[in-house]
Design an enzyme around this catalytic site. Sequence first.
Site, PDB file in Angstrom:
ATOM      1  N   PHE A 108      54.135  22.125  32.296  1.00 37.91           N
ATOM      2  CA  PHE A 108      53.885  21.464  31.019  1.00 37.91           C
ATOM      3  C   PHE A 108      53.886  19.967  31.284  1.00 37.91           C
ATOM      4  O   PHE A 108      54.899  19.393  31.681  1.00 37.91           O
ATOM      5  CB  PHE A 108      54.952  21.816  29.988  1.00 37.91           C
ATOM      6  N   GLU A 109      52.736  19.352  31.079  1.00 36.32           N
ATOM      7  CA  GLU A 109      52.574  17.909  31.256  1.00 36.32           C
ATOM      8  C   GLU A 109      52.560  17.240  29.886  1.00 36.32           C
ATOM      9  O   GLU A 109      51.591  17.348  29.138  1.00 36.32           O
ATOM     10  CB  GLU A 109      51.254  17.608  31.980  1.00 36.32           C
TER      11      GLU A 109
END
Length: 356
Positions: free
Chosen positions: A289-290
């Site tokens: 998850f960026e």
Amino acid sequence: MKMMGKNVLTVSLASVLALGALSTTALPVGAVGNGPNYNGNESIQTSMLTTYEEMVDYLKKQEARQEAMKLEVIGQSVKGRDLYAAKYISNEENPTIVFVTQQHGNEQLATEGALEFIKHLGTGKTKNVLQNVNIIVVPMLNADGAMGDVDFSTNDYVAAGGRHLTRTNANDVDLNREHAKEIIDMEPEARAFYENILEKYKVDYLIDLHHQGTQSAINDQYVSGSILYPTNPNVDPAVVEKSRQLGAVVYHQIESKGWGLLGKYNGGTGSNIGRNGIAERYNVATLLFEMRGMSDHFYEPYVLGQKSNGYLIRQSVETLDAAVKAIADGSIENVDTSFWDTLPFQRNKASEEEGE
């Protein structure tokens, strides 16, 4: 390169966390800045971020208050800082999920969210969850980079506030490029994570929380983040599908809030990257998850102003909370993953971004 202004803001995020002012319900839409469409081009103050010492104090206080929580030192950084894991393990037969933040020291808002999530786990609302899922949170893996205590110059970094935050560790090594090595050859931080988490526990799920640059968008709208499952061809297809399920839980949770917009991350296939290497080596379902925007960098477009802090911290909390609930009640096994087939890759409005 034009630099951002560096006016001093008076309220520190660390003090807000210490007072417990944030919660999973305490940030209405109006309190999350202007959401991901906000350009974020105001000052950056690292003094608003929790320091390593404040984090340690916070974790120790939470352990004293929470019967279910056990705080452990899993190793030391290059500079000798203890690296911590907050563990909630009620039954070894339960599925186990690991959350890791700040492999890159300049990506801190996910850590702020993880600390808030730990506090949330100490409330009575999570009793049934903790009976059915084991949780391990490893915040601030790159503690030296998070404190700017590194053996290279940070003079060209953008943020103000008394310290800089660096992507790499004190040896100028990217910890998220260590995952294909033999464990004994890894940097101290990565080695500690492997020896005392991945080698020690049967981990079923892992979310690796990062931050990307500020310019990624879908249909000309800035994203609040991007997600991706393992893409290395050697990863077991069943593990990939479990990873897609984990991503589906997170996607549906964030999209349902109305202020989040997620895209697909355009990531590589190398085993040296966490989401690929861990999935291949241990058959762990992994999700990258960026979050949008970094806390510091020498390249200004990667760094996001603090009016976006609220919704990004909330996004972290929502992600962790949704994941553990779906694993605890078993709904993750039946979640619809078809959205992955149409989820568009994010595209950069301006320039190429550093991420994973």
